[in-house]
Design a protein around this motif. Structure first.
Motif, PDB file in Angstrom:
ATOM      1  N   ASN A 181       0.873  -1.172   0.000  1.00  0.00           N
ATOM      2  CA  ASN A 181       0.000   0.000   0.000  1.00  0.00           C
ATOM      3  C   ASN A 181       0.906   1.216   0.000  1.00  0.00           C
ATOM      4  O   ASN A 181       1.607   1.477   0.977  1.00  0.00           O
ATOM      5  CB  ASN A 181      -0.919   0.007   1.217  1.00  0.00           C
ATOM      6  CG  ASN A 181      -1.832   1.217   1.226  1.00  0.00           C
ATOM      7  OD1 ASN A 181      -2.033   1.859   0.208  1.00  0.00           O
ATOM      8  ND2 ASN A 181      -2.386   1.522   2.386  1.00  0.00           N
ATOM      9  N   SER A 197      -5.194   4.968   3.523  1.00  0.00           N
ATOM     10  CA  SER A 197      -5.702   3.869   4.336  1.00  0.00           C
ATOM     11  C   SER A 197      -6.662   3.040   3.494  1.00  0.00           C
ATOM     12  O   SER A 197      -7.529   3.596   2.816  1.00  0.00           O
ATOM     13  CB  SER A 197      -6.424   4.416   5.562  1.00  0.00           C
ATOM     14  OG  SER A 197      -6.924   3.369   6.340  1.00  0.00           O
ATOM     15  N   ALA A 215      -7.632  -6.861   6.643  1.00  0.00           N
ATOM     16  CA  ALA A 215      -6.564  -5.984   7.104  1.00  0.00           C
ATOM     17  C   ALA A 215      -6.913  -4.538   6.801  1.00  0.00           C
ATOM     18  O   ALA A 215      -7.352  -4.215   5.702  1.00  0.00           O
ATOM     19  CB  ALA A 215      -5.249  -6.360   6.433  1.00  0.00           C
ATOM     20  N   ILE A 223      -5.002  -1.319   6.320  1.00  0.00           N
ATOM     21  CA  ILE A 223      -3.606  -1.014   6.045  1.00  0.00           C
ATOM     22  C   ILE A 223      -3.432   0.466   5.760  1.00  0.00           C
ATOM     23  O   ILE A 223      -4.085   1.014   4.872  1.00  0.00           O
ATOM     24  CB  ILE A 223      -3.108  -1.831   4.836  1.00  0.00           C
ATOM     25  CG1 ILE A 223      -3.348  -3.318   5.068  1.00  0.00           C
ATOM     26  CG2 ILE A 223      -1.640  -1.558   4.565  1.00  0.00           C
ATOM     27  CD1 ILE A 223      -3.164  -4.159   3.831  1.00  0.00           C
ATOM     28  N   SER A 224      -2.558   1.120   6.513  1.00  0.00           N
ATOM     29  CA  SER A 224      -2.204   2.510   6.263  1.00  0.00           C
ATOM     30  C   SER A 224      -0.842   2.546   5.593  1.00  0.00           C
ATOM     31  O   SER A 224       0.090   1.862   6.014  1.00  0.00           O
ATOM     32  CB  SER A 224      -2.156   3.306   7.560  1.00  0.00           C
ATOM     33  OG  SER A 224      -3.446   3.379   8.128  1.00  0.00           O
ATOM     34  N   THR A 252       3.241   1.032   3.325  1.00  0.00           N
ATOM     35  CA  THR A 252       3.591  -0.179   4.066  1.00  0.00           C
ATOM     36  C   THR A 252       3.547  -1.396   3.155  1.00  0.00           C
ATOM     37  O   THR A 252       2.873  -1.388   2.122  1.00  0.00           O
ATOM     38  CB  THR A 252       2.649  -0.383   5.264  1.00  0.00           C
ATOM     39  OG1 THR A 252       3.171  -1.366   6.125  1.00  0.00           O
ATOM     40  CG2 THR A 252       1.266  -0.808   4.827  1.00  0.00           C
ATOM     41  N   CYS A 268       2.967  -5.635   3.815  1.00  0.00           N
ATOM     42  CA  CYS A 268       2.650  -6.615   4.848  1.00  0.00           C
ATOM     43  C   CYS A 268       2.196  -7.922   4.213  1.00  0.00           C
ATOM     44  O   CYS A 268       1.792  -7.956   3.049  1.00  0.00           O
ATOM     45  CB  CYS A 268       1.586  -6.084   5.804  1.00  0.00           C
ATOM     46  SG  CYS A 268      -0.010  -5.771   5.034  1.00  0.00           S
ATOM     47  N   ILE A 283      -0.577 -10.797   4.524  1.00  0.00           N
ATOM     48  CA  ILE A 283      -1.876 -11.046   5.161  1.00  0.00           C
ATOM     49  C   ILE A 283      -2.185 -12.531   5.282  1.00  0.00           C
ATOM     50  O   ILE A 283      -3.231 -12.896   5.802  1.00  0.00           O
ATOM     51  CB  ILE A 283      -3.023 -10.298   4.459  1.00  0.00           C
ATOM     52  CG1 ILE A 283      -3.218 -10.754   3.022  1.00  0.00           C
ATOM     53  CG2 ILE A 283      -2.801  -8.796   4.529  1.00  0.00           C
ATOM     54  CD1 ILE A 283      -4.499 -10.240   2.383  1.00  0.00           C
TER      55      ILE A 283
END
Length: 112
Positions: A38, A42, A63, A65-66, A69, A71, A73
């Motif tokens: 991302n 947000s 999730a 997500i901001s 980032t 990540c 999942i």
């Protein structure tokens, strides 16, 4: 039995669920990672599996997500049986993408 390592990509142009990967009818698959990027803002991301034998869809990840980032999942391996699908939806399609790492176990010697 042949094993194939594959990637599937999520680059949405809709907020509706998108089928990212469909397990072939002569295979099983292990999803090892769903890495989401991302870049900004947000977003809510939802992943689900459609179990073809039960004709039912199960949410497997949610999730918020901001960005910026990156990540994962998938908090562990996810097994897909014949003709099951992995679907991903995002609340916003701007600046979000994902790559799914898959081990596909095919009962034939050809990569269908």
């Amino acid at each position: 039995m042949a094993n194939f390592y594959k990637n599937a990509f999520y680059d949405p142009n809709t907020t509706a669920a998108v089928t990212v990967y469909s397990c072939p009818s002569n295979s099983r698959a292990i999803i090892q990672n769903i890495q989401v990027t991302n870049e900004t803002g947000s977003k809510v991301l939802k992943a689900s599996i459609t179990d073809s034998s039960a004709a039912t869809t199960y949410q497997i990840a949610y999730a918020n997500i901001s960005g910026p980032t990156i990540c994962n999942i998938a908090n562990g391996p996810i097994i897909l049986e014949e003709s099951d699908t992995l679907n991903i939806a995002s609340s916003n399609v701007s600046y979000i993408s994902a790559v799914v790492s898959i081990l596909e176990m095919n009962r034939s010697d050809q990569n269908g």
